[in-house]
Design a protein around this motif. Structure first.
Motif, short mmCIF file in Angstrom:
data_model
loop_
_atom_site.label_atom_id
_atom_site.label_comp_id
_atom_site.label_asym_id
_atom_site.label_seq_id
_atom_site.Cartn_x
_atom_site.Cartn_y
_atom_site.Cartn_z
N ASP A 36 0.83 -1.20 0.00
CA ASP A 36 0.00 0.00 0.00
C ASP A 36 0.87 1.25 0.00
OD1 ASP A 36 -2.42 -1.33 -0.03
OD2 ASP A 36 -2.60 -1.38 2.15
N THR A 37 1.94 1.22 0.78
CA THR A 37 2.81 2.39 0.90
C THR A 37 3.52 2.71 -0.40
OG1 THR A 37 3.15 1.95 3.26
CG2 THR A 37 4.74 3.40 2.17
N VAL A 38 4.21 1.72 -0.97
CA VAL A 38 4.99 1.99 -2.18
C VAL A 38 4.09 2.29 -3.38
CG1 VAL A 38 7.01 0.69 -1.42
CG2 VAL A 38 5.22 -0.49 -2.72
N MET A 39 2.89 1.72 -3.39
CA MET A 39 1.99 2.00 -4.50
C MET A 39 1.35 3.38 -4.36
SD MET A 39 0.18 -1.73 -5.24
CE MET A 39 -0.52 -1.22 -6.82
N ALA A 40 1.02 3.77 -3.14
CA ALA A 40 0.43 5.10 -2.93
C ALA A 40 1.42 6.19 -3.29
CB ALA A 40 0.00 5.25 -1.47
N LEU A 41 2.69 5.95 -3.05
CA LEU A 41 3.72 6.95 -3.33
C LEU A 41 4.26 6.84 -4.75
CD1 LEU A 41 3.52 7.12 -0.24
CD2 LEU A 41 5.99 7.40 -0.18
N GLY A 42 3.83 5.82 -5.50
CA GLY A 42 4.30 5.66 -6.86
C GLY A 42 5.69 5.08 -6.98
N ILE A 43 6.25 4.59 -5.89
CA ILE A 43 7.58 3.99 -5.92
C ILE A 43 7.55 2.68 -6.68
CG2 ILE A 43 9.44 3.03 -4.49
CD1 ILE A 43 8.64 5.07 -2.34
N MET A 44 6.49 1.92 -6.49
CA MET A 44 6.25 0.71 -7.26
C MET A 44 4.80 0.78 -7.74
SD MET A 44 8.20 -2.21 -4.95
CE MET A 44 8.21 -3.46 -6.24
N ALA A 71 11.25 8.04 -7.95
CA ALA A 71 9.91 8.20 -7.40
C ALA A 71 9.92 8.52 -5.92
CB ALA A 71 9.09 6.94 -7.66
N ALA A 72 11.01 8.17 -5.24
CA ALA A 72 11.13 8.44 -3.81
C ALA A 72 11.97 9.68 -3.54
CB ALA A 72 11.76 7.22 -3.11
N SER A 73 12.01 10.58 -4.50
CA SER A 73 12.82 11.79 -4.35
C SER A 73 11.97 13.04 -4.58
CB SER A 73 13.97 11.78 -5.36
OG SER A 73 13.51 12.10 -6.67
N ASN A 74 12.57 14.18 -4.32
CA ASN A 74 11.88 15.45 -4.56
C ASN A 74 11.84 15.82 -6.04
OD1 ASN A 74 10.86 16.54 -2.09
ND2 ASN A 74 12.96 16.88 -1.41
N PHE A 75 12.43 14.97 -6.88
CA PHE A 75 12.43 15.22 -8.32
C PHE A 75 11.38 14.37 -9.04
CE2 PHE A 75 16.73 15.85 -6.67
CZ PHE A 75 17.02 17.13 -7.11
N LYS A 190 16.15 8.41 9.38
CA LYS A 190 16.73 9.75 9.51
C LYS A 190 17.76 9.99 8.41
CE LYS A 190 14.63 11.00 13.34
NZ LYS A 190 13.69 12.15 13.37
N THR A 191 17.70 11.16 7.83
CA THR A 191 18.70 11.54 6.84
C THR A 191 20.00 11.91 7.54
OG1 THR A 191 18.11 13.89 6.88
CG2 THR A 191 16.86 12.45 5.38
N TYR A 192 21.02 12.18 6.74
CA TYR A 192 22.30 12.59 7.32
C TYR A 192 22.15 13.87 8.12
CZ TYR A 192 27.14 14.10 7.71
OH TYR A 192 28.36 14.53 8.19
N SER A 193 21.22 14.73 7.71
CA SER A 193 20.99 16.00 8.42
C SER A 193 20.09 15.84 9.64
CB SER A 193 20.39 17.03 7.47
OG SER A 193 19.15 16.58 6.96
N GLY A 194 19.59 14.62 9.88
CA GLY A 194 18.82 14.34 11.09
C GLY A 194 17.32 14.46 10.96
N GLN A 195 16.82 14.67 9.75
CA GLN A 195 15.38 14.78 9.54
C GLN A 195 14.80 13.46 9.06
OE1 GLN A 195 16.29 18.23 6.87
NE2 GLN A 195 14.46 19.12 7.83
N THR A 196 13.52 13.25 9.35
CA THR A 196 12.84 12.08 8.83
C THR A 196 12.65 12.27 7.33
OG1 THR A 196 11.68 11.70 10.91
CG2 THR A 196 10.77 10.64 8.95
N TYR A 197 13.09 11.31 6.53
CA TYR A 197 13.13 11.50 5.09
C TYR A 197 11.75 11.77 4.50
CZ TYR A 197 14.14 10.89 0.17
OH TYR A 197 14.25 11.11 -1.18
N ALA A 198 10.74 11.05 4.96
CA ALA A 198 9.39 11.23 4.41
C ALA A 198 8.89 12.66 4.60
CB ALA A 198 8.42 10.24 5.04
N ASN A 199 9.26 13.29 5.71
CA ASN A 199 8.85 14.67 5.94
C ASN A 199 9.44 15.61 4.90
OD1 ASN A 199 9.02 14.27 9.55
ND2 ASN A 199 7.25 14.10 8.19
N LEU A 200 10.65 15.32 4.45
CA LEU A 200 11.28 16.15 3.42
C LEU A 200 10.53 16.06 2.09
CD1 LEU A 200 15.08 15.47 4.08
CD2 LEU A 200 13.69 17.41 4.83
N LEU A 201 9.82 14.96 1.90
CA LEU A 201 9.05 14.77 0.67
C LEU A 201 7.64 15.34 0.78
CD1 LEU A 201 10.06 11.09 -0.22
CD2 LEU A 201 11.07 13.21 -1.06
N GLY A 202 7.30 15.83 1.97
CA GLY A 202 5.97 16.40 2.17
C GLY A 202 4.93 15.40 2.62
#
Length: 258
Positions: A36-44, A71-75, A190-202
Motif C-alpha cells: 500500500d505504501t509503495v503503490m500510494a507513493l508511486g515507488i512501485m 519516485a522516492a525523491s523530490n524530483f 533519519k537523513t544525514y541531516s537528522g530529519q525524517t526523510y518522508a517529511n522532506l518529501l511532504g
C-alpha cells in the motif's frame, strides 16, 4: 416516458488522518501494508492489467532501482517512461522506458554507469548496491560512513532499519520484495541531516510511519457516482448529506454523488 432517478449529493470533506485514526504498520509490518505504501507513493506500481501484482519474487534490475529512487525523491514530478529521445548510454537507447529515471539517478549521484560506457539496465542488483544507492538518497556518502564498501553501507543501513524484513545478505541479488521493504523503511529513516526523510518529501508521518491513506485521500477527486458496491472510508472522512453532518458510518447508495 423518461424515468428520473433522484440523486443524493454527498459532500465529503477529506481530513488529515491523525495518529490513531488510520492504522499504521508496525516496525515489522505486513507485506500488504508495505505494498500500500509503495503503490500510494508511486515507488512501485501495478501492471497494465490493473492488478496489484508487483512481481515481488523477481530479482530487482538496475533500471527498476533507478525508477524507484526517482519516485522516492523530490524530483519525482514530471518524470515519465516515454524515453529521453537520445541515447544516454550505449545500452540505454533514446526510447528506453527508464531513460529519464537513469539520467536523474546518475545526475544525483545515486547510481553510476560503467567504464565501458554502459549502464546495464537489466543487470540484477546486489544488496550492498541497493543499500549504497538508498543511503545516498538519504544524504549519506562514503565520506560520512565509517569503514569501507560494502560493510560500511550494510552497517549503516542496518542501523537505520533499512534492512528490516530483508531476506538477502551481502553478495546476494535482492528481490523486488526486499527492495519494497527497504524503501518503506528508508522513508521513516533519519537523513544525514537528522530529519525524517518522508517529511522532506511532504508526506505525513504518524508514530514513525508514513500515512499512506492520507496520501491516497489527498489525491482523490470528484465528483464520482457511486456504484452498487462502493463504500466510504468513514474513519478518515467527514460526510455531509444535504448540508448536515452524518454521524456514524454512512453507506453509499447506488447513484449517490460524492
Amino acid at each position: 416516458m423518461k424515468i428520473m432517478r433522484k440523486i443524493t449529493t454527498v459532500l465529503l470533506v477529506l481530513s488529515l488522518a491523525f495518529a490513531g485514526s488510520v492504522p499504521a504498520f508496525a516496525a515489522s509490518y505486513s507485506e500488504s501494508a508495505a505494498q500500500d505504501t509503495v503503490m500510494a507513493l508511486g515507488i512501485m506500481t501495478g501492471y497494465s492489467d490493473g492488478t496489484r501484482d508487483l512481481r515481488l519474487g523477481k530479482n530487482l534490475t538496475r533500471a527498476q532501482l533507478a525508477k524507484m529512487l526517482s519516485a522516492a525523491s523530490n524530483f519525482r514530478e514530471g518524470l515519465s517512461e516515454k524515453g529521453l529521445g537520445y541515447s544516454l548510454y550505449k545500452d540505454v537507447p533514446g526510447n528506453h522506458w527508464a531513460g529519464e529515471y537513469i539520467k536523474l539517478a546518475i545526475e544525483q549521484g545515486w547510481m553510476s554507469g560503467y567504464s565501458d560506457g554502459s549502464f546495464k539496465p537489466d543487470k540484477t542488483v546486489k544488496l550492498e548496491e541497493a543499500c549504497s544507492a538508498l543511503l545516498k538518497l538519504l544524504g549519506y556518502t562514503t565520506v560520512t560512513l565509517s569503514g569501507s564498501y560494502p560493510n560500511a553501507q550494510l552497517t549503516k543501513a542496518s542501523q537505520l532499519g533499512i534492512l528490516d524484513n530483508v531476506k538477502a545478505v551481502k553478495g546476494e541479488n535482492i528481490t523486488r520484495r526486499d527492495c519494497m521493504y527497504m524503501f518503506c523503511s528508508a522513508l521513516s529513516a533519519k537523513t544525514y541531516s537528522g530529519q525524517t526523510y518522508a517529511n522532506l518529501l511532504g508526506y505525513t508521518v504518524s508514530n514513525g510511519q508514513v500515512n499512506y491513506n492520507a496520501i491516497v485521500l489527498d489525491r482523490m477527486a470528484g465528483p464520482f457516482i457511486a456504484g452498487k458496491r462502493d463504500s466510504l472510508p468513514a474513519d478518515t472522512v467527514n460526510v455531509y448529506l444535504n448540508g448536515k453532518l452524518q454521524t456514524g458510518s454512512y453507506a453509499l447508495a447506488e447513484n449517490d454523488v460524492y
